[in-house]
Write an enzyme that holds these catalytic residues in place. Structure first.
Site, PDB file in Angstrom:
ATOM      1  CE1 TYR A  55      -4.182  -1.453  -0.380  1.00 42.20           C
ATOM      2  CE2 TYR A  55      -3.220  -3.123   1.054  1.00 42.20           C
ATOM      3  CZ  TYR A  55      -4.202  -2.718   0.170  1.00 42.20           C
ATOM      4  OH  TYR A  55      -5.207  -3.583  -0.189  1.00 42.20           O
ATOM      5  CD  GLN A  89     -16.706  -0.805  -7.212  1.00 37.38           C
ATOM      6  OE1 GLN A  89     -16.520  -1.989  -6.957  1.00 37.38           O
ATOM      7  NE2 GLN A  89     -17.074  -0.398  -8.401  1.00 37.38           N
ATOM      8  CG  ASP A  92      -7.827   6.963  -7.599  1.00 35.43           C
ATOM      9  OD1 ASP A  92      -8.613   7.927  -7.560  1.00 35.43           O
ATOM     10  OD2 ASP A  92      -7.952   6.034  -8.428  1.00 35.43           O
ATOM     11  CG  HIS A 107     -14.209  -0.712  -1.950  1.00 36.23           C
ATOM     12  ND1 HIS A 107     -14.156  -1.257  -3.213  1.00 36.23           N
ATOM     13  CD2 HIS A 107     -15.346  -1.213  -1.386  1.00 36.23           C
ATOM     14  CE1 HIS A 107     -15.216  -2.049  -3.416  1.00 36.23           C
ATOM     15  NE2 HIS A 107     -15.950  -2.028  -2.321  1.00 36.23           N
ATOM     16  CB  CYS A 115      -5.200   4.915  15.096  1.00 29.50           C
ATOM     17  SG  CYS A 115      -4.730   4.248  16.698  1.00 29.50           S
ATOM     18  CB  CYS A 137      -1.847   6.713  15.650  1.00 31.71           C
ATOM     19  SG  CYS A 137      -1.738   6.458  17.437  1.00 31.71           S
ATOM     20  CB  SER A 179     -14.721  -6.139 -13.498  1.00 35.57           C
ATOM     21  OG  SER A 179     -14.532  -6.383 -12.121  1.00 35.57           O
ATOM     22  CG  ASN A 203     -16.484  -1.531 -17.850  1.00 32.36           C
ATOM     23  OD1 ASN A 203     -16.102  -0.860 -16.888  1.00 32.36           O
ATOM     24  ND2 ASN A 203     -16.077  -2.770 -18.058  1.00 32.36           N
ATOM     25  CB  ALA A 221     -13.953   6.111 -18.608  1.00 28.65           C
TER      26      ALA A 221
END
Ligand code: APR
Length: 233
Positions: A55, A89, A92, A107, A115, A137, A179, A203, A221
């Site tokens: 991540y 979803q 970013d 999401h 934390c 944190c 999807s 899509n 898109a």
């Protein structure tokens, strides 16, 4: 100004032309990673450093990309249309950077970290917060480890009450770049349909739930969404 209530749900496909890989396309993120290794609470428990670095790399990459014409066209429509709800979803921040300040991130988000002890989230995007080592944190008396502020598989998506309320009350439900594999997001088209809404899909390829839509537009898109949105201005 149109009085129609519009709900838009976006997925990874809307950010593809900005240079962020989708999950399930040929070159998608899940081609290279098993979901169970990076996107579940069990993975975080078993190998937190591996998950953290996955991540952190995505957080660093987010700062290098820019919104594309699809994000901008949606922001433009939202600014002119007071009955538009944008649900994404995506984790970013490209909708925000295009100007959609009230995007609902079902999401989670890459820009914030959470934390593990208190559950509080904070924007942590300074250069020293993008490193491969764990961060702690700023909220607990004894600083605790933070985790990505991401909804992993097996966890509850965020803001579902608000999302169902908006979808149940909409006239137009538009999905861009998803999807249709991940629920509950993939099932929202059925909720919209039952509520009598017109359902529109934009899509690159026909996804598995394409039959659920009344109108389907296949293409990129960034290229076709601005034109499709013209009808709602
Ligand atoms: N324009 C429009 N659609 C595109 C484009 C594009 N330029 N590029 C790709 N797509 C389409 C693909 O054809 C595909 O159907 O976007 C879709 C992306 O699908 P996924 O990779 O499965 O992404 P998404 O549906 O957002 O995934 C849902 O899965 O792993 C989780 O939590 C993650 O939020 C994500 C969820």
């Amino acid at each position: 100004m149109s009085k129609k209530r519009i709900v838009v749900l976006t997925g990874a496909g809307i950010s593809a032309e900005s240079g962020i890989r989708t999950f399930r396309d040929g070159d998608g993120l899940w081609e290279e990673h098993r979901i169970e290794d990076v996107a579940t609470p069990q993975a975080w428990q078993a190998d937190p450093m591996f998950v953290w670095r996955f991540y952190q790399a995505r957080r660093r990459q987010m700062l290098e990309v820019e919104p594309n014409p699809a994000h901008k066209a949606l922001a433009d429509l939202a600014a002119r249309h007071d009955e538009l709800t944008l649900i994404t979803q995506n984790v970013d921040d490209l909708h925000e950077r295009a100007g959609n300040t009230s995007t609902i991130h079902m999401h989670g988000q890459l820009k914030t970290l959470r934390c593990e002890e208190s559950g509080r989230t904070e924007i942590r995007l300074e250069e020293h917060e993008l490193i491969d080592e764990f961060l702690t944190c700023n909220c607990c008396a004894v600083a605790q480890r933070v985790r990505p502020d991401i909804v992993w598989f097996g966890e509850m998506p965020m803001y579902m009450e608000e999302i169902y309320a908006a979808v149940e009350a909409c006239d137009i439900f538009l999905v861009v770049g998803s999807s249709g594999h991940v629920y509950p997001a993939a099932g929202l088209v059925n909720v919209a349909h039952s509520a009598g809404a017109k359902t529109i899909l934009v899509n690159l390829e026909a996804p598995i739930n394409a039959d659920a839509f009344t109108e389907v537009h296949l293409g990129k898109a960034g290229e076709i969404l601005p034109g499709i949105l013209e009808q709602f201005r």
